[in-house]
Write a protein that holds these residues in place. Structure first.
Motif: not given
Ligand SMILES: Cc1cc2nc3c(=O)[nH]c(=O)nc-3n(C[C@H](O)[C@H](O)[C@H](O)COP(=O)(O)OP(=O)(O)OC[C@H]3O[C@@H](n4cnc5c(N)ncnc54)[C@H](O)[C@@H]3O)c2cc1C
Length: 494
Positions: A55, A59-60, A62-64, A66, A112, A115, A118-119, A123
């Motif tokens: 990461y 910033g990265d 926070a993408r993982l 939120p 990637d 993420l 996560r999708s 969590r």
């Protein structure tokens, strides 16, 4: 039984990621799992869910995650973990034997892949408890391991299983795969025993994600060497080497460090296999802040050679090599607040005393006088001119000792004193199958075996001698996802 496009063997992290990736392409997917449902989830379920991931700053993350609050961002120095650092950690701890292609895939696809998880409903949260210490009012992460799955291993298994069910993947528990069917060149089916009944499951492609052979004492002795039959198993009893055996039987090539494994300091009186109620609580990972003594009362390893993340996986072997296969970890009051939460569980072999003389007398099976002499020589050697700092390799060592302690050396001189008995707990084995970047299983000539893929602990060539903490789950997810996609593509073309 209906034919499937993709059959997956195992229902741990690697297998469930493979199943989800295959299903995304529209493939009909079945998961076969040896364990009954209540014991399922493999080694994955026993973990804390720590996952090593590249990461670039908060910033990265926070993408993982939120859910990270502004307040958390303010009070935490997350640093960053660039790809180069992860790649270098993989090289350094494996003595540069890790396969660069596999390591590059692992590192390059780590963020990637998380993420993507996560999708699918997994969590993540920062690992405040274990990977960060508070200095001057701010948490600071160290060692490149910052993220854990929500709810640890059980939470990870639950989230992945739910995602599989919701997307229409069939999961058969109590279904032990026994054999691969190879017709002409390609794999066409798996033979399994489901609740005592033999099944032949036809599939366009098969992904093996059935773990290593750590729960099989006969294989441990055969491949890891004498004494390994005496190790305790930290996780599931179901990883018996079945997947490896099935693949080798139809001509897959073995690869990697078959005499090597991940093994740690583990509660001396723990049961033979992992206990889901205790999870990873039997581990005892705060040794960098104390010392370890063997039955002869001697130190035998540099407890502060590196951050815990980079030594714990190889020190189980060192403990197994000691007389009686055990050691005592010793701490004093100065560092007691740094001990991880696993030191406070009920199922722990712990003694305390107000003097060193009284403490050594309580260390079962240890030469007490030798232990006392050893602690005194250690205390005399500590270089107190350097400040102690648990967040960095502080270089506070023990000049002149035959067995040095290179960082975090503190005199053991403030009562109460505490000692914990540990033995060797094996986590997983490093030897596996030869795969390529697409997770295709290769034969001895280096050619892919059509229709066969592998992921997770079954992959050979990634880990040798040692391992950077939190890489097993990430590797399982990265290669599981790749294996699932590759398998579905092959099945669709067949
Ligand atoms: C106590 C403990 C703590 C750990 N902590 C961490 C951590 O925090 N972070 C990290 O990255 N790693 C950790 N690890 C390592 C991690 O568990 C593994 O690297 C990872 O879970 C392996 O995933 P996998 O899917 O390959 O195997 P598993 O999760 O073990 O799944 C393999 C599955 O295959 C099934 N199976 C076996 N044989 C057959 C068969 N013949 N037919 C059908 N099914 C079969 C098994 O029952 C099992 O469910 C820890 C391990 C332990 C034991």
């Amino acid at each position: 039984m209906q034919p499937y496009d993709v059959a997956i063997v195992g229902a741990g992290n690697a297998a469930l990621c493979a199943a989800l990736a295959a299903r995304e392409t529209g493939a009909r997917v079945v998961v076969l799992e040896s364990a009954p449902e209540e014991l399922s989830g493999g080694n994955t379920r026993f973990t804390a869910g720590a996952m090593r991931v590249v990461y670039d700053g908060v910033g990265d993350l926070a993408r993982l995650m939120p859910d990270l609050t502004e307040e958390e961002k303010q009070r935490t120095d997350f640093g960053s973990y660039p790809a180069d650092a992860f790649f270098e950690d993989m090289g350094r701890v494996t003595q540069y034997r890790t396969d660069p292609e596999l390591a590059e895939t692992l590192v390059g696809r780590s963020l990637d892949t998380l993420l993507w998880m996560r999708s699918k409903g997994v969590r993540f949260a920062p690992i405040y408890g274990r990977q960060a210490f508070k200095v001057d009012g701010r948490f600071k992460f160290w060692g490149g391991l910052t993220v854990e799955a929500w709810g640890g291993g059980p939470g990870l298994v639950e989230a992945l299983t739910r995602a599989c069910r919701d997307s229409g993947i069939d999961i058969l528990y109590d279904c032990r795969a026994e054999k691969l069917v190879r017709e002409q060149q390609a794999i066409t089916a798996v033979i399994a025993r489901h609740r005592g009944r033999m099944l032949r499951i036809e599939a366009g492609a098969v992904v093996l994600a059935a773990g290593g052979f750590q729960a099989n004492p006969e294989w441990r002795t055969r491949y890891l060497g004498p004494g390994w039959d005496l190790a305790k198993v930290r996780g599931t009893r179901f990883n018996q080497g079945d997947g490896l055996r099935m693949a080798l039987q139809i001509g897959a090539a073995s690869r990697g460090n078959w005499s090597g494994c991940h093994a740690v300091g583990w509660e001396r009186n723990a049961p033979e296999f992992g206990d889901l109620d205790v999870g990873d609580g039997f581990q005892k990972h705060s040794y960098p802040f104390g010392i370890m003594l063997n039955a002869r009362g001697r130190r035998f390893v540099d407890e502060g050679a590196d951050f815990r993340n980079f030594t714990y996986a190889k020190y189980g072997r060192v403990i197994l090599e000691q007389p009686g296969q055990f050691a005592w970890q010793i701490f004093d009051r100065k560092v007691a607040h740094l001990l991880r939460d696993e030191y406070r569980i009920r199922q722990v072999t712990r003694v305390t005393a107000d003097t060193l003389e009284a403490l050594v007398a309580k260390l079962d099976d240890v030469d007490a006088q030798a232990a006392l002499d050893e602690i005194r020589s250690y205390n005399a050697a500590v270089d107190v001119s350097k400040p102690f700092d648990p967040n960095v390799k502080d270089g506070r060592g023990t000049p002149g000792l035959a067995v040095p302690k290179s960082n975090w050396a503190n005199r053991i001189d403030e009562p109460p004193f505490e000692a914990y008995a540990v033995t060797c707990g094996i986590t997983f084995t490093f030897g596996g199958l030869s795969i390529d970047r697409e997770a295709r299983v290769l034969d001895a000539s280096g050619k892919p075996i059509p229709g066969l893929f592998a992921a997770g602990e079954m992959v050979g060539g990634l880990f040798y001698f040692n391992y950077p903490g939190g890489t097993g789950l990430t590797a399982g997810a990265v290669f599981g996802r790749i294996a699932g996609t590759s398998a579905a593509t092959v099945a669709a073309a067949a």
